[in-house]
Structures are given as structure tokens and as C-alpha cells.
Design a protein around this motif. Structure first.
Motif, mmCIF file in Angstrom:
data_model
loop_
_atom_site.group_PDB
_atom_site.id
_atom_site.type_symbol
_atom_site.label_atom_id
_atom_site.label_comp_id
_atom_site.label_asym_id
_atom_site.label_seq_id
_atom_site.Cartn_x
_atom_site.Cartn_y
_atom_site.Cartn_z
ATOM 1 N N ALA A 1 0.828 -1.202 0.023
ATOM 2 C CA ALA A 1 0.068 -0.025 -0.083
ATOM 3 C C ALA A 1 0.952 1.170 0.016
ATOM 4 O O ALA A 1 0.554 2.171 -0.476
ATOM 5 N N ALA A 2 2.067 1.360 0.796
ATOM 6 C CA ALA A 2 2.924 2.482 0.703
ATOM 7 C C ALA A 2 3.538 2.354 -0.577
ATOM 8 O O ALA A 2 3.753 3.668 -1.002
ATOM 9 N N ALA A 3 3.981 1.593 -1.169
ATOM 10 C CA ALA A 3 4.518 1.608 -2.420
ATOM 11 C C ALA A 3 3.436 2.045 -3.615
ATOM 12 O O ALA A 3 3.738 3.109 -4.387
ATOM 13 N N SER A 4 2.330 1.818 -3.339
ATOM 14 C CA SER A 4 1.081 2.374 -4.356
ATOM 15 C C SER A 4 0.991 3.824 -4.146
ATOM 16 O O SER A 4 0.644 4.428 -4.919
ATOM 17 N N ASP A 5 1.016 3.924 -2.797
ATOM 18 C CA ASP A 5 0.784 5.391 -2.333
ATOM 19 C C ASP A 5 1.894 6.332 -3.149
ATOM 20 O O ASP A 5 1.710 7.471 -3.421
ATOM 21 N N ALA A 6 3.139 5.899 -3.227
ATOM 22 C CA ALA A 6 4.468 6.541 -3.914
ATOM 23 C C ALA A 6 4.170 6.727 -5.267
ATOM 24 O O ALA A 6 4.153 7.823 -5.801
ATOM 25 N N VAL A 7 3.480 5.785 -5.891
ATOM 26 C CA VAL A 7 2.999 6.000 -7.394
ATOM 27 C C VAL A 7 1.655 6.928 -7.358
ATOM 28 O O VAL A 7 1.953 7.880 -8.374
ATOM 29 N N GLU A 8 1.062 6.772 -6.496
ATOM 30 C CA GLU A 8 -0.259 7.845 -6.691
ATOM 31 C C GLU A 8 0.507 9.325 -6.504
ATOM 32 O O GLU A 8 0.111 10.156 -7.141
ATOM 33 N N ASN A 9 1.320 9.518 -5.548
ATOM 34 C CA ASN A 9 1.968 10.820 -5.253
ATOM 35 C C ASN A 9 2.668 11.315 -6.568
ATOM 36 O O ASN A 9 2.741 12.613 -6.893
ATOM 37 N N LEU A 10 3.408 10.311 -7.315
ATOM 38 C CA LEU A 10 4.158 10.824 -8.538
ATOM 39 C C LEU A 10 3.262 11.332 -9.456
ATOM 40 O O LEU A 10 3.308 12.393 -10.075
ATOM 41 N N LEU A 11 2.039 10.712 -9.661
ATOM 42 C CA LEU A 11 0.912 11.242 -10.442
ATOM 43 C C LEU A 11 0.351 12.549 -9.997
ATOM 44 O O LEU A 11 0.048 13.354 -10.933
ATOM 45 N N LEU A 12 0.097 12.611 -8.663
ATOM 46 C CA LEU A 12 -0.318 13.883 -8.120
ATOM 47 C C LEU A 12 0.482 15.149 -8.424
ATOM 48 O O LEU A 12 0.196 16.281 -8.935
ATOM 49 N N LEU A 13 1.845 15.014 -8.467
ATOM 50 C CA LEU A 13 2.832 15.940 -8.454
ATOM 51 C C LEU A 13 2.723 16.275 -10.187
ATOM 52 O O LEU A 13 2.958 17.414 -10.541
ATOM 53 N N HIS A 14 2.746 15.376 -11.049
ATOM 54 C CA HIS A 14 2.605 15.446 -12.364
ATOM 55 C C HIS A 14 1.419 16.329 -12.807
ATOM 56 O O HIS A 14 1.284 17.223 -13.598
ATOM 57 N N ILE A 15 0.183 15.980 -12.047
ATOM 58 C CA ILE A 15 -0.808 16.739 -12.220
ATOM 59 C C ILE A 15 -0.883 17.935 -11.910
ATOM 60 O O ILE A 15 -1.348 19.034 -12.682
ATOM 61 N N THR A 16 -0.295 18.582 -10.722
ATOM 62 C CA THR A 16 -0.120 19.859 -10.220
ATOM 63 C C THR A 16 0.989 20.746 -11.302
ATOM 64 O O THR A 16 0.661 21.693 -11.299
ATOM 65 N N ALA A 17 1.755 19.963 -11.711
ATOM 66 C CA ALA A 17 2.887 20.650 -12.633
ATOM 67 C C ALA A 17 2.199 20.601 -14.140
ATOM 68 O O ALA A 17 2.718 21.585 -14.916
ATOM 69 N N ASN A 18 0.834 20.309 -14.478
ATOM 70 C CA ASN A 18 0.218 20.148 -15.477
ATOM 71 C C ASN A 18 -1.113 20.385 -15.407
ATOM 72 O O ASN A 18 -1.984 19.747 -16.181
ATOM 73 N N LEU A 19 -1.549 21.397 -14.673
ATOM 74 C CA LEU A 19 -3.027 21.385 -14.331
ATOM 75 C C LEU A 19 -3.882 21.842 -15.641
ATOM 76 O O LEU A 19 -4.958 21.331 -15.723
ATOM 77 N N SER A 20 -3.358 22.627 -16.653
ATOM 78 C CA SER A 20 -4.287 22.932 -17.687
ATOM 79 C C SER A 20 -4.451 21.518 -18.628
ATOM 80 O O SER A 20 -5.418 21.519 -19.365
ATOM 81 N N ALA A 21 -3.652 20.620 -18.509
ATOM 82 C CA ALA A 21 -3.694 19.275 -19.412
ATOM 83 C C ALA A 21 -3.034 18.071 -18.631
ATOM 84 O O ALA A 21 -1.793 17.770 -19.038
ATOM 85 N N PRO A 22 -3.718 17.725 -17.707
ATOM 86 C CA PRO A 22 -3.010 16.945 -16.950
ATOM 87 C C PRO A 22 -3.028 15.244 -17.588
ATOM 88 O O PRO A 22 -2.093 14.519 -17.028
ATOM 89 N N GLY A 23 -3.962 14.997 -18.470
ATOM 90 C CA GLY A 23 -3.626 13.762 -19.552
ATOM 91 C C GLY A 23 -3.885 12.493 -18.916
ATOM 92 O O GLY A 23 -5.005 12.408 -17.750
#
Length: 220
Positions: free
Chosen positions: A117-139
Motif C-alpha cells: 500500500a505504501a509503494a502504491s501511495d508513492a506511485v499515486e503521489n508521483l501522479l499527483l505531482l505530475h498533475i499539479t505541474a500540468n493542471l491545464s492538461a493533466p492527461g
């Protein structure tokens, strides 16, 4: 393995879980930029995890986007990388102790759920950080987000269920009962996350509290 099964290790990890949780509550944004109509979940952190459309992101970060909100969310998610191994090891340590006490290594399966679960959480957070860096087009990041989120919550709910069984069998029925809600609310939360997702997050936290109290109060 023995050091993870040691009661003192689990107590220290439990204390760190509480400390990190408190710190994260201070760091993350407290409110949505705009309330999400007809949603019971109004926590910015949870709405971000359960976000499925750009409209959800608008409610979290505002229109136009508020840089301060993005910065606070990013700080919290980066700090969360420190929380992940702590809670993963805490869950594993609880079940390592149970496995040692009962001389049944099968209980380590539930402990492994915490680590995955903690490893999956890490993947989740990488996606969240990608989204905030590309809010206009999170893809694709927004489209993929549900997978690590629900793997995380699902495995932690199953670990709570395993703890309920172990505690009830050992006669600690009250603490065991506190671990029971998580596996029962995971399905409605999965089906309607913006309505019931807060319940599973709270239920998992309640289960961790019961696990921690069990370790603190168990015989040496």
C-alpha cells in the motif's frame, strides 16, 4: 525480522505515524477553493485523490489557479513520501508481532499489505505531482490516478480486517471491533468516492489507532 516484531519498534513507529499525520494536517491546504456540490468529501487532499475530471481540479485549486494552493499541496505530497515507509513499516511491524506471538507466519501476509500500500501511495503521489505541474492538461495522469489510490486504500482496509480477526481471536474484542469498519466501507467508497471515500480513510485511521493501542498495552 525480529526487530520489526519487537514491541518497542512498533511503538516507536506508531508514535511516528501520529507525528507525521499531525505535521501533514498543518502542511496541506485546509479547504477547497470552491465547495464541491452534493459531495460529502470536502477535504482538498481527498478530493484530489478522488479527482476524475478537470472540473474537480478547479474546485481544489481555483479558477484561475491559486499558486499558493498548488505549492501547499505539493509540499504536503512531497513530505508524504516520508510518511509512506513509516506507516508501511508500522502495519508490517504489528503483524510481525502477531505472527511471532502466535507462531504463524501467515499473518505476515497482512503486514505485506501495508508495505505494498505504501509503494502504491508513492506511485499515486508521483501522479499527483505530475498533475499539479500540468493542471491545464493533466492527461493520462488523471486517468490513471484511481488505480494506485484504490490499491492503497483496498490493501490498508484488508490489513485492518486482518487486525480485527487477530485481535478478536486474542480476546481484545473492543480493539478488534475498531478495526472492522474499514473492510466494510471500502466497496461503497470505491463505487462513490466523493460520497463515501472519507469514511474509508477515517476507518483505516481508526484501525491504526486500535493496532497501536494493542501493541502499547499488550504483555511484554
Amino acid at each position: 525480522m525480529n526487530w520489526l516484531a519487537d514491541r518497542r519498534t512498533t511503538v516507536v513507529l506508531f508514535g511516528l505515524v501520529i507525528l507525521m499525520f499531525a505535521i501533514l494536517q498543518v502542511v496541506f491546504p485546509k479547504t477547497l477553493a470552491a465547495p464541491l456540490p452534493e459531495a460529502r468529501v470536502q477535504s482538498p487532499v481527498l478530493v484530489f485523490e478522488f479527482a476524475r475530471t478537470p472540473a474537480h481540479l478547479d474546485h481544489i485549486f481555483g479558477v484561475p489557479t491559486d499558486p499558493a494552493r498548488i505549492a501547499a499541496m505539493d509540499r504536503g505530497n512531497r513530505l508524504d513520501f516520508l510518511f509512506m515507509p513509516i506507516y508501511g513499516l508500522f502495519v508490517f511491524s504489528v503483524f510481525a508481532g502477531i505472527a511471532q506471538d502466535r507462531k504463524r507466519p501467515i499473518w505476515l501476509v497482512f503486514g505485506a499489505f501495508g508495505l505494498v500500500a505504501a509503494a502504491s501511495d508513492a506511485v499515486e503521489n508521483l501522479l499527483l505531482l505530475h498533475i499539479t505541474a500540468n493542471l491545464s492538461a493533466p492527461g493520462n495522469a488523471l486517468a490513471l490516478l484511481a488505480w494506485p489510490v484504490w490499491i492503497k486504500f483496498g490493501l490498508l482496509a484488508l490489513a485492518s480486517g486482518g487486525s480485527a480477526i487477530a485481535l478478536i481471536r486474542s480476546g481484545r474484542r473492543v480493539l478488534g471491533a475498531l478495526c472492522l469498519p474499514a473492510p466494510f466501507v471500502i466497496l461503497p467508497a470505491l463505487l462513490q468516492p466523493l460520497q463515501f471515500g472519507g469514511l474509508v480513510a477515517g476507518a483505516i485511521g481508526l484501525g491504526w489507532l486500535a493496532m497501536g493501542l494493542h501493541v502499547i498495552t499488550r504483555s511484554r
